[in-house]
Write a protein that holds these residues in place. Structure first.
Motif, PDB file in Angstrom:
ATOM      1  N   TYR A  98       5.648  17.848   3.673  1.00  0.00           N
ATOM      2  CA  TYR A  98       5.673  18.800   2.323  1.00  0.00           C
ATOM      3  C   TYR A  98       6.961  19.361   2.283  1.00  0.00           C
ATOM      4  O   TYR A  98       7.675  19.402   1.150  1.00  0.00           O
ATOM      5  CB  TYR A  98       4.846  20.182   2.876  1.00  0.00           C
ATOM      6  N   LEU A  99       7.778  19.791   3.471  1.00  0.00           N
ATOM      7  CA  LEU A  99       9.096  19.961   3.424  1.00  0.00           C
ATOM      8  C   LEU A  99       9.989  18.992   2.714  1.00  0.00           C
ATOM      9  O   LEU A  99      11.027  19.420   1.957  1.00  0.00           O
ATOM     10  CB  LEU A  99       9.593  20.552   4.821  1.00  0.00           C
ATOM     11  N   ASP A 100       9.707  17.715   3.136  1.00  0.00           N
ATOM     12  CA  ASP A 100      10.561  16.808   2.650  1.00  0.00           C
ATOM     13  C   ASP A 100      10.210  16.573   1.170  1.00  0.00           C
ATOM     14  O   ASP A 100      11.423  16.354   0.385  1.00  0.00           O
ATOM     15  CB  ASP A 100      10.330  15.218   3.374  1.00  0.00           C
ATOM     16  N   ARG A 101       9.226  16.678   0.456  1.00  0.00           N
ATOM     17  CA  ARG A 101       8.715  16.447  -0.656  1.00  0.00           C
ATOM     18  C   ARG A 101       9.365  17.374  -1.589  1.00  0.00           C
ATOM     19  O   ARG A 101       9.888  17.076  -2.667  1.00  0.00           O
ATOM     20  CB  ARG A 101       7.211  16.610  -0.621  1.00  0.00           C
ATOM     21  N   TYR A 102       9.446  18.587  -1.273  1.00  0.00           N
ATOM     22  CA  TYR A 102      10.065  19.736  -2.142  1.00  0.00           C
ATOM     23  C   TYR A 102      11.397  19.963  -1.955  1.00  0.00           C
ATOM     24  O   TYR A 102      12.082  20.637  -2.783  1.00  0.00           O
ATOM     25  CB  TYR A 102       9.061  21.026  -1.736  1.00  0.00           C
ATOM     26  N   ALA A 103      11.971  19.333  -0.868  1.00  0.00           N
ATOM     27  CA  ALA A 103      13.511  18.895  -0.923  1.00  0.00           C
ATOM     28  C   ALA A 103      14.008  18.049  -2.014  1.00  0.00           C
ATOM     29  O   ALA A 103      15.148  17.812  -2.115  1.00  0.00           O
ATOM     30  CB  ALA A 103      14.001  18.740   0.447  1.00  0.00           C
ATOM     31  N   GLN A 104      13.107  17.207  -2.704  1.00  0.00           N
ATOM     32  CA  GLN A 104      13.296  15.975  -3.519  1.00  0.00           C
ATOM     33  C   GLN A 104      13.869  16.785  -5.070  1.00  0.00           C
ATOM     34  O   GLN A 104      13.388  17.840  -5.397  1.00  0.00           O
ATOM     35  CB  GLN A 104      12.307  15.096  -3.722  1.00  0.00           C
ATOM     36  N   PRO A 105      14.686  16.144  -5.662  1.00  0.00           N
ATOM     37  CA  PRO A 105      15.166  16.610  -7.156  1.00  0.00           C
ATOM     38  C   PRO A 105      14.267  17.262  -7.943  1.00  0.00           C
ATOM     39  O   PRO A 105      14.532  17.999  -8.610  1.00  0.00           O
ATOM     40  CB  PRO A 105      16.167  15.282  -7.569  1.00  0.00           C
ATOM     41  N   ASP A 106      13.033  16.475  -8.202  1.00  0.00           N
ATOM     42  CA  ASP A 106      11.973  16.794  -9.143  1.00  0.00           C
ATOM     43  C   ASP A 106      11.536  18.301  -8.818  1.00  0.00           C
ATOM     44  O   ASP A 106      10.618  18.879  -9.846  1.00  0.00           O
ATOM     45  CB  ASP A 106      11.001  15.975  -9.576  1.00  0.00           C
ATOM     46  N   LYS A 107      11.520  18.780  -7.576  1.00  0.00           N
ATOM     47  CA  LYS A 107      10.980  20.045  -7.249  1.00  0.00           C
ATOM     48  C   LYS A 107      11.894  21.101  -7.272  1.00  0.00           C
ATOM     49  O   LYS A 107      11.536  22.260  -7.113  1.00  0.00           O
ATOM     50  CB  LYS A 107      10.450  19.787  -5.986  1.00  0.00           C
ATOM     51  N   GLY A 108      13.372  20.705  -7.313  1.00  0.00           N
ATOM     52  CA  GLY A 108      14.183  21.887  -7.653  1.00  0.00           C
ATOM     53  C   GLY A 108      14.807  22.544  -6.358  1.00  0.00           C
ATOM     54  O   GLY A 108      15.674  23.391  -6.370  1.00  0.00           O
ATOM     55  N   TRP A 109      14.259  22.109  -5.220  1.00  0.00           N
ATOM     56  CA  TRP A 109      14.726  22.740  -4.000  1.00  0.00           C
ATOM     57  C   TRP A 109      15.743  21.995  -3.443  1.00  0.00           C
ATOM     58  O   TRP A 109      15.655  20.566  -3.526  1.00  0.00           O
ATOM     59  CB  TRP A 109      13.576  23.085  -3.000  1.00  0.00           C
ATOM     60  N   THR A 110      16.559  22.437  -2.703  1.00  0.00           N
ATOM     61  CA  THR A 110      17.724  21.509  -2.110  1.00  0.00           C
ATOM     62  C   THR A 110      17.706  21.629  -0.642  1.00  0.00           C
ATOM     63  O   THR A 110      18.507  20.947   0.006  1.00  0.00           O
ATOM     64  CB  THR A 110      18.931  22.046  -2.370  1.00  0.00           C
ATOM     65  N   ASP A 111      16.674  22.297  -0.005  1.00  0.00           N
ATOM     66  CA  ASP A 111      16.823  22.264   1.470  1.00  0.00           C
ATOM     67  C   ASP A 111      15.303  22.215   1.951  1.00  0.00           C
ATOM     68  O   ASP A 111      14.228  22.312   0.984  1.00  0.00           O
ATOM     69  CB  ASP A 111      17.273  23.403   2.116  1.00  0.00           C
ATOM     70  N   ARG A 112      15.002  22.258   3.149  1.00  0.00           N
ATOM     71  CA  ARG A 112      13.751  22.203   3.656  1.00  0.00           C
ATOM     72  C   ARG A 112      13.219  23.614   4.344  1.00  0.00           C
ATOM     73  O   ARG A 112      12.295  23.638   5.204  1.00  0.00           O
ATOM     74  CB  ARG A 112      13.489  20.973   4.767  1.00  0.00           C
ATOM     75  N   ASP A 113      13.544  24.585   3.637  1.00  0.00           N
ATOM     76  CA  ASP A 113      13.573  26.085   4.206  1.00  0.00           C
ATOM     77  C   ASP A 113      11.747  26.466   4.106  1.00  0.00           C
ATOM     78  O   ASP A 113      11.442  26.394   2.938  1.00  0.00           O
ATOM     79  CB  ASP A 113      14.316  27.065   3.301  1.00  0.00           C
ATOM     80  N   GLU A 114      11.312  26.484   5.261  1.00  0.00           N
ATOM     81  CA  GLU A 114       9.918  26.936   5.241  1.00  0.00           C
ATOM     82  C   GLU A 114       9.430  28.259   4.711  1.00  0.00           C
ATOM     83  O   GLU A 114       8.333  28.543   4.326  1.00  0.00           O
ATOM     84  CB  GLU A 114       9.557  26.779   6.877  1.00  0.00           C
ATOM     85  N   ALA A 115      10.542  29.106   4.703  1.00  0.00           N
ATOM     86  CA  ALA A 115      10.376  30.314   4.251  1.00  0.00           C
ATOM     87  C   ALA A 115      10.198  30.545   2.789  1.00  0.00           C
ATOM     88  O   ALA A 115       9.488  31.322   2.187  1.00  0.00           O
ATOM     89  CB  ALA A 115      11.621  31.177   4.399  1.00  0.00           C
ATOM     90  N   ARG A 116      10.348  29.434   1.819  1.00  0.00           N
ATOM     91  CA  ARG A 116      10.070  29.378   0.756  1.00  0.00           C
ATOM     92  C   ARG A 116       8.493  29.136   0.285  1.00  0.00           C
ATOM     93  O   ARG A 116       7.977  29.584  -0.812  1.00  0.00           O
ATOM     94  CB  ARG A 116      10.586  27.998  -0.020  1.00  0.00           C
ATOM     95  N   TRP A 117       7.643  28.893   1.208  1.00  0.00           N
ATOM     96  CA  TRP A 117       6.210  28.614   1.219  1.00  0.00           C
ATOM     97  C   TRP A 117       5.554  29.913   1.520  1.00  0.00           C
ATOM     98  O   TRP A 117       5.470  30.548   2.685  1.00  0.00           O
ATOM     99  CB  TRP A 117       5.693  27.681   2.098  1.00  0.00           C
ATOM    100  N   PRO A 118       4.829  30.546   0.711  1.00  0.00           N
ATOM    101  CA  PRO A 118       3.920  31.522   0.597  1.00  0.00           C
ATOM    102  C   PRO A 118       3.030  31.485   1.860  1.00  0.00           C
ATOM    103  O   PRO A 118       2.402  32.655   2.500  1.00  0.00           O
ATOM    104  CB  PRO A 118       3.581  32.202  -0.497  1.00  0.00           C
ATOM    105  N   VAL A 119       2.225  30.396   1.825  1.00  0.00           N
ATOM    106  CA  VAL A 119       1.369  30.054   2.666  1.00  0.00           C
ATOM    107  C   VAL A 119       1.396  28.512   3.277  1.00  0.00           C
ATOM    108  O   VAL A 119       2.173  27.892   2.539  1.00  0.00           O
ATOM    109  CB  VAL A 119      -0.158  30.303   2.011  1.00  0.00           C
ATOM    110  N   PRO A 120       0.784  28.225   4.313  1.00  0.00           N
ATOM    111  CA  PRO A 120       1.231  26.745   4.784  1.00  0.00           C
ATOM    112  C   PRO A 120       0.104  25.806   4.103  1.00  0.00           C
ATOM    113  O   PRO A 120      -0.905  25.581   4.510  1.00  0.00           O
ATOM    114  CB  PRO A 120       0.673  27.026   6.306  1.00  0.00           C
TER     115      PRO A 120
END
Length: 204
Positions: free
Chosen positions: A93-115
């Motif tokens: 999940y951290l890798d997926r949301y660091a991809q360009p289409d998701k708009g995040w540029t890092d794997r920061d777990e703090a972005r996730w409100p729940v696991p």
């Protein structure tokens, strides 16, 4: 079986007929239905350990035993001919949301409100549980004792990045005692469903 009937009949079954195995094509159907679960970003960060042989099932029970002595319901569960352990993989999940289409540029777990990696894996386990009910099988979802997770993972060669969120026992139901928990009954809809505004108990 009608979906309403599946939901109505759904419960956790803790006793299984040891003399009735589950056909391999049905095991495959149960697992494949789990793969239809939703997942954030279509990450699909889950894996499932399917245990059907007597040797593997015995290894599961011995590696997860916590030494406190089996309760009656857990002893009855050992007769299940199928165990499916559901694992989540946060790194996917951290890798997926660091991809360009998701708009995040890092794997920061703090972005996730729940696991969501655990939630999505739970969705998959529920679909497998409901598939078992639809096929007139019994099923029970339960956790792996926290203190036994390392020993369990070692016993089955589970990679470090996979975390077991729970296991399903599945089999043809045997005569079972009514769970004391069921005597509590369902909570009233008005206590748990809130329309438009959270209403406290007794509020008009």
């Amino acid at each position: 079986m009608d979906f309403d009937e599946v939901v109505r009949r759904r419960r956790m079954v803790r006793s299984y007929d040891p003399d009735r195995p589950i056909a391999p094509d049905l095991v495959d159907k149960i697992v494949r239905h789990g793969l239809r679960a939703p997942s954030a970003g279509f990450s699909q960060g889950w894996s499932f350990l399917v245990l059907t042989s007597a040797e593997d099932r015995s290894r599961y029970w011995s590696s997860t035993a916590d030494g406190s002595g089996d309760s009656g319901w857990l002893e009855r569960m050992r007769t299940a001919p199928l165990i499916i352990v559901a694992f989540s993989n946060k790194s996917v999940y951290l890798d997926r949301y660091a991809q360009p289409d998701k708009g995040w540029t890092d794997r920061d777990e703090a972005r996730w409100p729940v696991p969501y990696w655990d939630i999505d894996t739970g969705f998959a386990a529920l679909l497998m549980h409901l598939t078992a009910v639809n096929e007139e099988l019994g099923s029970c979802f339960f956790g792996v004792p926290a203190a036994r997770v390392p020993a369990f993972k070692e016993a089955f060669g589970v990679p470090a990045e996979f975390h077991p969120i729970g296991a399903l026992t599945i089999g043809y139901p045997a005569a079972d005692k009514r769970s004391p928990s069921l005597r509590r009954g369902h909570r009233p809809v008005a206590d748990v469903v809130h329309h438009g505004r959270w209403a406290s108990s007794g509020e008009v």
